[in-house]
Motif scaffolding. Sequence first.
Motif, PDB file in Angstrom:
ATOM      1  N   LEU A  48       0.669  -1.498  -0.148  1.00  0.00           N
ATOM      2  CA  LEU A  48       0.013   0.200  -0.118  1.00  0.00           C
ATOM      3  C   LEU A  48       1.014   1.257  -0.533  1.00  0.00           C
ATOM      4  N   GLY A  49       0.261   2.231  -1.259  1.00  0.00           N
ATOM      5  CA  GLY A  49       0.845   3.932  -1.042  1.00  0.00           C
ATOM      6  C   GLY A  49       0.278   4.752  -0.303  1.00  0.00           C
ATOM      7  N   HIS A  50       0.818   4.696   0.756  1.00  0.00           N
ATOM      8  CA  HIS A  50       0.164   5.970   1.430  1.00  0.00           C
ATOM      9  C   HIS A  50       0.600   7.253   2.334  1.00  0.00           C
ATOM     10  N   PHE A  51       0.849   8.166   1.994  1.00  0.00           N
ATOM     11  CA  PHE A  51       1.764   9.345   2.238  1.00  0.00           C
ATOM     12  C   PHE A  51       1.245   9.642   3.830  1.00  0.00           C
ATOM     13  N   ASN A  52       0.240  10.523   3.331  1.00  0.00           N
ATOM     14  CA  ASN A  52      -1.048  10.226   5.100  1.00  0.00           C
ATOM     15  C   ASN A  52      -0.069  11.930   5.432  1.00  0.00           C
ATOM     16  N   ALA A  53       0.750  11.708   6.283  1.00  0.00           N
ATOM     17  CA  ALA A  53       1.537  12.679   6.866  1.00  0.00           C
ATOM     18  C   ALA A  53       1.044  13.426   7.694  1.00  0.00           C
ATOM     19  N   ALA A  85       6.094  10.984  -4.411  1.00  0.00           N
ATOM     20  CA  ALA A  85       6.127   9.422  -5.311  1.00  0.00           C
ATOM     21  C   ALA A  85       6.528   7.855  -4.091  1.00  0.00           C
ATOM     22  N   THR A  86       5.229   8.316  -3.631  1.00  0.00           N
ATOM     23  CA  THR A  86       4.569   6.766  -2.506  1.00  0.00           C
ATOM     24  C   THR A  86       3.838   5.174  -3.452  1.00  0.00           C
ATOM     25  N   GLY A  87       3.279   6.012  -4.738  1.00  0.00           N
ATOM     26  CA  GLY A  87       2.527   5.477  -5.702  1.00  0.00           C
ATOM     27  C   GLY A  87       3.342   4.708  -6.262  1.00  0.00           C
ATOM     28  N   SER A  88       5.079   5.035  -6.661  1.00  0.00           N
ATOM     29  CA  SER A  88       6.061   4.746  -7.333  1.00  0.00           C
ATOM     30  C   SER A  88       6.278   3.688  -6.247  1.00  0.00           C
ATOM     31  N   ALA A  89       6.797   3.939  -5.607  1.00  0.00           N
ATOM     32  CA  ALA A  89       7.587   3.284  -4.296  1.00  0.00           C
ATOM     33  C   ALA A  89       6.669   2.091  -3.924  1.00  0.00           C
ATOM     34  N   ALA A  90       5.296   2.151  -3.880  1.00  0.00           N
ATOM     35  CA  ALA A  90       5.109   1.278  -3.853  1.00  0.00           C
ATOM     36  C   ALA A  90       5.267   0.217  -4.775  1.00  0.00           C
ATOM     37  N   VAL A 108      -0.853  -4.031  -5.735  1.00  0.00           N
ATOM     38  CA  VAL A 108      -0.287  -2.824  -5.246  1.00  0.00           C
ATOM     39  C   VAL A 108      -1.528  -1.797  -5.385  1.00  0.00           C
ATOM     40  N   VAL A 109      -1.536  -0.607  -4.228  1.00  0.00           N
ATOM     41  CA  VAL A 109      -2.752  -0.458  -3.982  1.00  0.00           C
ATOM     42  C   VAL A 109      -2.545   1.238  -3.641  1.00  0.00           C
ATOM     43  N   GLY A 110      -2.516   2.459  -4.424  1.00  0.00           N
ATOM     44  CA  GLY A 110      -2.084   4.157  -3.723  1.00  0.00           C
ATOM     45  C   GLY A 110      -3.012   4.631  -3.235  1.00  0.00           C
ATOM     46  N   ALA A 111      -3.274   5.123  -2.147  1.00  0.00           N
ATOM     47  CA  ALA A 111      -4.688   5.971  -2.074  1.00  0.00           C
ATOM     48  C   ALA A 111      -4.124   6.981  -0.907  1.00  0.00           C
TER      49      ALA A 111
END
Length: 388
Positions: A48-53, A85-90, A108-111
Amino acid sequence: MTACIVGWAHSRFGKLEGETLEGLITKVALEALDHAGIGPDDVDEIVLGHFNAGFSPQDFTASLVLQADDRLRFKPATRVENACATGSAAVRQGVRAVEAQAARIVLVVGAEQMTTTPGPEIGRNLLKASYLPEDGDTPAGFSGVFGKIAQAYFQRYGDQSDALAMIAAKNHKNGVDNPYAQMRKDLGYEFCRHESEKNPFVAGPLKRTDCSLVSDGAAALGLTDSTTALGMRRAVAFRANEHVQDFLPMSKRDILLFEGCEEAWGRALKKAGVTLDDLSFVETHDCFTIAELIEYEAMGLAPRGQGAKLAMEGYTAKDGKLPVNPSGGLKAKGHPIGATGVSMHVLTAMQLMGEAGGIQVPGAKLGGIFNMGGAAVANYVSILDRIR
């Protein structure tokens, strides 16, 4: 062992009223598996790509993917993060698992859900992708960081406002036909070029039309090895998937060179055994129009300081020699941080399969992707090729 994309899903991007982060994640996860013809039991690993912060109070999110189907219980699931670039890191984590033969099927999921956060807090959250000891007090947050980059570029190479407006207008025009895009409106060059009540200056020479949108959204894809992929409905192979990380402080590098971007493109083209002339189109990281302009130069399309010529002459238009951001890019599509890199891979795979609808680049054979985190700190380049 080459990794391949075999299925995908993509939500609409924008201010998604009534949606939750969990709902966005689970919906695209199920749709991607169904699109690939993969059952939950067949999944070996989840990324899962999830930045959040600070955008979501739920900060431990890897297991939210399991909410999509109880049969995903006990599957390895990891959240990864690398700023914008979190999604591409995932995606890269999934590709590496397949290529190492540690997993046969990876989901692979990005959200990201950003619009439920108050405006000032959004700015503070995004500024966390900069080097706070140097940039923590920058007016206008991350827009201010790129405003300083734009100002420095103008000082070195002259006023490039015409080119920035052309890039913005191009991407908004392209986004009209993207059903996932947050802003499906052709704003036109004149509107993007001139300051107005609806298009005020935001930071330095950057106006509102030079800045990507605050968005909610999610995307997902299924990965497997090429042998397995050739027996499935679709197979889009990674000819290259490269990651280059640069220094975080801008004071340690010439920020107008985007050297990490240059290095990542150089490695990817070499790995794929192709040149820029072989690419049918590129999806690149236009978080701000100045970023797309500098990326033209960093990837090698134009000499330093001459990227404006490509924009002004239509080289990167959808009907140009090398279409850049036929999807509308982050500018029109929106930029939900964790989803962006996955979205770029989904839309590129759609192009190569001839399934991109109104944003289709005719005869697309080879697609390039550049996604970056921070000011050219985390740099990811993929080159994709349809093999089935």
